[in-house]
Design an enzyme around this catalytic site. Structure first.
Site, PDB file in Angstrom:
ATOM      1  N   ARG A  12     -12.855  -3.604   1.185  1.00 42.64           N
ATOM      2  CA  ARG A  12     -11.627  -3.795   1.973  1.00 42.64           C
ATOM      3  C   ARG A  12     -11.304  -5.283   1.966  1.00 42.64           C
ATOM      4  O   ARG A  12     -12.138  -6.104   2.350  1.00 42.64           O
ATOM      5  CB  ARG A  12     -11.856  -3.298   3.403  1.00 42.64           C
ATOM      6  CG  ARG A  12     -10.731  -3.632   4.408  1.00 42.64           C
ATOM      7  CD  ARG A  12      -9.470  -2.837   4.108  1.00 42.64           C
ATOM      8  NE  ARG A  12      -8.560  -2.797   5.246  1.00 42.64           N
ATOM      9  CZ  ARG A  12      -7.708  -3.770   5.579  1.00 42.64           C
ATOM     10  NH1 ARG A  12      -7.648  -4.889   4.877  1.00 42.64           N
ATOM     11  NH2 ARG A  12      -6.902  -3.620   6.622  1.00 42.64           N
TER      12      ARG A  12
ATOM     13  N   ARG B 279     -17.220   0.020   4.607  1.00 43.64           N
ATOM     14  CA  ARG B 279     -16.644  -0.743   3.512  1.00 43.64           C
ATOM     15  C   ARG B 279     -17.052  -2.210   3.602  1.00 43.64           C
ATOM     16  O   ARG B 279     -17.189  -2.765   4.697  1.00 43.64           O
ATOM     17  CB  ARG B 279     -15.120  -0.631   3.516  1.00 43.64           C
ATOM     18  CG  ARG B 279     -14.612   0.786   3.337  1.00 43.64           C
ATOM     19  CD  ARG B 279     -13.091   0.869   3.434  1.00 43.64           C
ATOM     20  NE  ARG B 279     -12.614   0.471   4.754  1.00 43.64           N
ATOM     21  CZ  ARG B 279     -11.345   0.549   5.143  1.00 43.64           C
ATOM     22  NH1 ARG B 279     -10.434   1.016   4.301  1.00 43.64           N
ATOM     23  NH2 ARG B 279     -10.980   0.176   6.347  1.00 43.64           N
TER      24      ARG B 279
ATOM     25  N   GLU C  82       0.421   1.584   4.983  1.00 43.52           N
ATOM     26  CA  GLU C  82      -0.259   2.868   4.883  1.00 43.52           C
ATOM     27  C   GLU C  82       0.487   3.747   3.878  1.00 43.52           C
ATOM     28  O   GLU C  82       1.659   3.516   3.565  1.00 43.52           O
ATOM     29  CB  GLU C  82      -0.309   3.545   6.254  1.00 43.52           C
ATOM     30  CG  GLU C  82      -1.143   2.823   7.280  1.00 43.52           C
ATOM     31  CD  GLU C  82      -2.627   2.821   6.931  1.00 43.52           C
ATOM     32  OE1 GLU C  82      -3.116   3.820   6.366  1.00 43.52           O
ATOM     33  OE2 GLU C  82      -3.302   1.821   7.218  1.00 43.52           O
TER      34      GLU C  82
END
Length: 235
Positions: free
Chosen positions: A50, A92, A58
């Site tokens: 990330r 992540r 999104e």
């Protein structure tokens, strides 16, 4: 002098060489969004990464596809270096990402493909790059203002809507349950209907006989006047 220092810090944000201990070298295997990708390290272990300090639309938001494409153009199938900052709750690796000396996180902001994630970044150079992209109407900043909702606000709005929907569903379920309970609790009386001409031969239970006599005033059911209706059912 001050402007020269700021220009130098801006250049550093874009091209800071990744030489810190603990950096991870890996090759990009797939790009999954504007700020997320997977890569394989030297031991072939797959990492989900990330990009730190930025946020991108999104999947259901405007410019999500374009943002992903910008990141893909920058890193797809390339060797990158991760300057790790954290591991998020989804496991992540949160990092600044470099291709050579190019700071990918900063490039995403400069090209108008990402917001600076204010909650997690106080980097003035990144904020300046965002201001420049907005002023130049690059990338997502070319969209109508109504379509430029920051992703963190979008996610919060979705969370609030789901919570509100859940509360409404619970309320409806509670009302339905109470209604069914009320009907069930009153089945001994409300399931019968009054008929002052009904005879014992037409009644199937003592409970109904009592209902017809007491609630409806059907005295035909107490032929011997002893207060008990339908002796064949209630004795």
């Amino acid at each position: 002098m001050r402007s020269s220092l700021f220009a130098a810090s801006l250049l550093l944000a874009l091209t800071s060489p990744p030489t810190m201990a603990g950096d991870i070298a890996c090759k990009v295997a797939g790009v999954h969004g504007g700020d997320t990708f997977t890569c394989l390290d030297s031991s072939k272990k797959q990492l989900t990464v990330r990009l730190a300090e930025i946020d991108t639309p999104e999947s259901a938001q405007p410019y999500a596809i374009q943002s992903r494409q910008v990141l893909s153009d920058l890193i797809s199938a390339k060797k990158v270096t991760l300057r790790v900052q954290d591991t998020d709750r989804d496991g992540r690796t949160v990092a600044r990402v470099y291709v050579g000396n190019t700071n990918v996180n900063a490039q995403m902001v400069r090209r108008g493909a990402a917001w600076v994630f204010r909650q997690f970044s106080k980097d003035k150079a990144l904020i300046h790059l965002e201001d420049q992209a907005r002023a130049a109407k690059r990338g997502l900043w070319s969209l109508p203002e109504s379509e430029r909702m920051p992703p963190w606000e979008w996610r919060q709005a979705g969370s609030d809507q789901r919570e509100e929907s859940g509360e409404s569903a619970n309320l409806l379920a509670s009302r339905s349950s109470n209604s069914e309970s009320s009907l069930a609790g009153g089945a001994g009386s409300s399931s019968f209907s009054c008929d002052t001409h009904k005879r014992c031969s037409e009644i199937s239970s003592c409970e109904e006989a009592n209902f017809q006599q007491r609630e409806c005033g059907n005295n035909l059911l107490d032929g011997n006047r002893d207060g008990v209706p339908c002796d064949s059912l209630c004795r």
